[in-house]
Write an enzyme that holds these catalytic residues in place. Structure first.
Site, PDB file in Angstrom:
ATOM      1  N   SER A  93       0.840  -1.198   0.000  1.00  0.00           N
ATOM      2  CA  SER A  93       0.000   0.000   0.000  1.00  0.00           C
ATOM      3  C   SER A  93       0.881   1.257   0.000  1.00  0.00           C
ATOM      4  O   SER A  93       1.685   1.454  -0.892  1.00  0.00           O
ATOM      5  CB  SER A  93      -0.955  -0.039   1.193  1.00  0.00           C
ATOM      6  OG  SER A  93      -1.948   0.943   1.084  1.00  0.00           O
ATOM      7  N   ASP A  99      -5.870  -3.319  -2.445  1.00  0.00           N
ATOM      8  CA  ASP A  99      -4.776  -3.087  -1.503  1.00  0.00           C
ATOM      9  C   ASP A  99      -4.205  -4.396  -0.937  1.00  0.00           C
ATOM     10  O   ASP A  99      -4.932  -5.233  -0.414  1.00  0.00           O
ATOM     11  CB  ASP A  99      -5.317  -2.223  -0.359  1.00  0.00           C
ATOM     12  CG  ASP A  99      -4.232  -1.593   0.470  1.00  0.00           C
ATOM     13  OD1 ASP A  99      -3.272  -2.285   0.839  1.00  0.00           O
ATOM     14  OD2 ASP A  99      -4.343  -0.388   0.774  1.00  0.00           O
TER      15      ASP A  99
END
Length: 311
Positions: free
Chosen positions: A46, A175
């Site tokens: 991320s 993510d």
């Protein structure tokens, strides 16, 4: 025989990536070195993935700090949804994030990285993990062609915050934090399984984005959906992070892994709200304390030049 192999692992955490980038920048300035020169493999999820990609593209941590300060408010401000609409749609569209990543990375591709990288995402269409990797093994013949901004978009498409990334082979990527917000073990496994590095040679710096101290109310003991609410996500994310570090600790030994993830009061920092002054202040304090340890444990090793197998 590889005698020393150093891994930099970078957690997810939204805009709190500013903390991680600032820590690295201040270590560089204190010790007069280039952080990336001292690591053979960088893994990031991320926001940590964005930092890892930036380091791979040759950016200095101080430049990454500027990216967060300049672009953070734009990314988390455009087309924000409030109230009932957020229950049925992501909180933000991805246009501002996409534009910022394109401006940062241009059309450079993963093959242009000067460091070995592993960047986690998750394929919700196939219900499977998805790891973007630089071409550091002969088997890795696809990811190196992907533009870096697309990799960054895929690893940071946080569910409920941003829509899934569909920019790569029509896959539905979200993510990497949904399964590995702390990617320490991803790095260790990559080193051992793909690069034939013996466990005894591995050293890891695992860098978090601050750890909010939260009490777990007793209502959770017998709680249902109403009581758990967002607590479930927080517990799962925290649990996987602790688990990853603990596994690496058992494999490597306490003297070969360092974890920096300072505790802060709950509510001080948010994933999508830039608290620039507080994050930079926290980074200044923690890096000041950690600088001698970094010099002792990591600065003595300089990684050989990485030459991608494919261009």
């Amino acid at each position: 025989m590889i005698e020393r192999f150093q891994i930099l692992s970078l957690d997810g955490g939204g805009i709190k990536g500013l903390f991680s980038a600032a820590v690295l920048a201040l270590l560089e300035e204190d010790l007069d070195l280039h952080i990336a020169d001292h690591f053979d493999l960088i893994v990031g999820t991320s926001t940590g993935g964005i930092i890892a990609l930036a380091l791979g593209m040759g950016m200095r941590p101080r430049e990454i700090v500027r990216f967060y300060v300049d672009k953070g408010p734009e990314i988390f401000a455009g087309n924000r949804l409030f109230g009932i609409k957020h229950f049925v749609h992501s909180k933000y569209d991805s246009d501002s994030l996409k534009d910022a990543l394109k401006e940062c990375f241009g059309e450079r591709r993963l093959a242009d990285s000067v460091k070995r990288l592993v960047i986690p995402s998750y394929n919700i269409g196939e219900d499977d993990v998805y790891l973007f990797k630089t071409p550091h093994h002969e088997r890795l013949r696809r990811d190196y062609k992907v533009p870096v901004w697309k990799v960054a978009l895929a690893t940071s498409a946080a569910p409920t915050y941003f829509p899934a990334c569909k920019e790569i082979d029509h896959s539905r990527l979200v993510d990497g934090g949904v399964w590995v917000n702390n990617p320490t073990m991803v790095g260790v496994v990559e080193a051992v399984s793909m690069l034939d590095v013996p466990l005894g040679a591995i050293r890891v710096l695992s860098l978090g984005t601050t750890n909010a101290v939260k009490g777990r109310p007793k209502k959770l003991d017998q709680g249902g959906l109403c009581q758990w609410g967002t607590e479930a996500v927080d517990v799962i994310m925290r649990g996987q992070s602790i688990g990853a570090f603990t596994q690496a600790l058992h494999l490597l030994g306490r003297d070969r892994i360092v974890r920096m993830d300072p505790k802060v009061p709950d509510g001080v920092f948010a994933l999508d709200k830039l608290s620039e002054e507080k994050l930079l202040g926290k980074a200044a304090h923690e890096s000041r304390q950690f600088s001698p340890q970094f010099k002792e444990k990591f600065a003595g090793h300089e990684s050989p030049e990485f030459k991608p197998l494919y261009k």
